[in-house]
Design a protein around this motif. Structure first.
Motif, PDB file in Angstrom:
ATOM      1  N   UNK A 266       8.799  11.717 139.303  1.00  0.00           N
ATOM      2  CA  UNK A 266       7.429  12.130 139.611  1.00  0.00           C
ATOM      3  C   UNK A 266       6.833  12.858 138.411  1.00  0.00           C
ATOM      4  N   UNK A 267       5.592  12.512 138.081  1.00  0.00           N
ATOM      5  CA  UNK A 267       4.846  13.202 137.031  1.00  0.00           C
ATOM      6  C   UNK A 267       3.510  13.622 137.627  1.00  0.00           C
ATOM      7  N   UNK A 268       3.251  14.927 137.621  1.00  0.00           N
ATOM      8  CA  UNK A 268       2.018  15.463 138.181  1.00  0.00           C
ATOM      9  C   UNK A 268       0.918  15.494 137.132  1.00  0.00           C
ATOM     10  N   UNK A 269      -0.302  15.182 137.565  1.00  0.00           N
ATOM     11  CA  UNK A 269      -1.452  15.262 136.669  1.00  0.00           C
ATOM     12  C   UNK A 269      -1.823  16.711 136.409  1.00  0.00           C
ATOM     13  N   UNK A 270      -2.578  16.958 135.368  1.00  0.00           N
ATOM     14  CA  UNK A 270      -2.947  18.329 135.025  1.00  0.00           C
ATOM     15  C   UNK A 270      -3.965  18.918 136.001  1.00  0.00           C
ATOM     16  N   UNK A 271      -4.607  18.080 136.795  1.00  0.00           N
ATOM     17  CA  UNK A 271      -5.634  18.546 137.724  1.00  0.00           C
ATOM     18  C   UNK A 271      -5.106  18.892 139.117  1.00  0.00           C
TER      19      UNK A 271
ATOM     20  N   UNK B 198       1.830  10.473 139.377  1.00  0.00           N
ATOM     21  CA  UNK B 198       2.415   9.143 139.321  1.00  0.00           C
ATOM     22  C   UNK B 198       3.884   9.279 139.697  1.00  0.00           C
ATOM     23  N   UNK B 199       4.439   8.188 140.185  1.00  0.00           N
ATOM     24  CA  UNK B 199       5.853   8.176 140.543  1.00  0.00           C
ATOM     25  C   UNK B 199       6.422   6.810 140.221  1.00  0.00           C
TER      26      UNK B 199
ATOM     27  N   UNK C 185       3.781   4.038 141.145  1.00  0.00           N
ATOM     28  CA  UNK C 185       2.734   4.475 142.059  1.00  0.00           C
ATOM     29  C   UNK C 185       1.791   5.447 141.364  1.00  0.00           C
ATOM     30  N   UNK C 186       0.505   5.299 141.636  1.00  0.00           N
ATOM     31  CA  UNK C 186      -0.494   6.291 141.253  1.00  0.00           C
ATOM     32  C   UNK C 186      -0.966   6.920 142.557  1.00  0.00           C
ATOM     33  N   UNK C 187      -0.939   8.252 142.608  1.00  0.00           N
ATOM     34  CA  UNK C 187      -1.226   8.959 143.848  1.00  0.00           C
ATOM     35  C   UNK C 187      -2.400   9.914 143.683  1.00  0.00           C
TER      36      UNK C 187
END
Length: 154
Positions: free
Chosen positions: A76-81, A86-87, A128-130
């Motif tokens: 999992x990579x979290x966006x800065x906002x 994304x996963x 995945x884009x979440x």
């Protein structure tokens, strides 16, 4: 007082969403899977919307019958906002009666998991884009790719 979730909590919530998606797929619960997506969800390759994905899943579940999905911990990579993420989920689909305890032991080691599977199985990568809507993470875009062995080394 309101407190915000930490990034660790968001990452674990996304992993929980993936685990729930696996359970829903294994149960052939198309409605439950679609509830995990945004209204404008797209599946690639093909640019399929939610309605088309429902039809594809219905046919696939009828064709494959009972199965289970085996995967390591999603990356999992979290966006800065704090509202996007994304996963990546590496997985394989096997008959329901197959046991693979060695892969269960490697759940928290995605690279080790991939190395153990090696050239012996057809693997898939789901990217995945979440989006975070209110307190819930939903899938906006999914890309499914098949590969064998270590073709997508990190």
């Amino acid at each position: 007082a309101l407190t915000s979730c930490s990034k660790t909590d968001d990452s674990e919530e996304i992993r929980r969403l993936v685990r729930q998606g696996v359970k829903l797929a294994e149960a052939h619960d198309i409605r439950g899977l679609i509830k995990q997506t945004t209204e404008d969800f797209l599946a690639n390759p093909g640019g399929y919307d939610r309605l088309k994905v429902r039809k594809i899943l219905f046919r696939a579940f009828r064709y494959y019958g009972e199965f289970k999905i085996v995967h390591p911990r999603p990356i999992v990579e979290l966006g800065i906002d704090d509202k996007t993420a994304s996963a990546r989920v590496y997985f394989l689909i096997v008959r329901k009666d197959i046991s693979m305890p060695e892969l269960d032991l490697l759940y928290n080691d995605p690279k080790g998991w991939l190395a153990e599977v090696g050239e012996n199985a057809d693997l898939y990568r789901l990217s995945l884009e979440l989006l975070k809507r209110k307190a819930n993470w939903l899938v906006k875009l999914a890309l499914l790719e098949s590969f064998t062995g270590m073709g997508f080394s990190e």
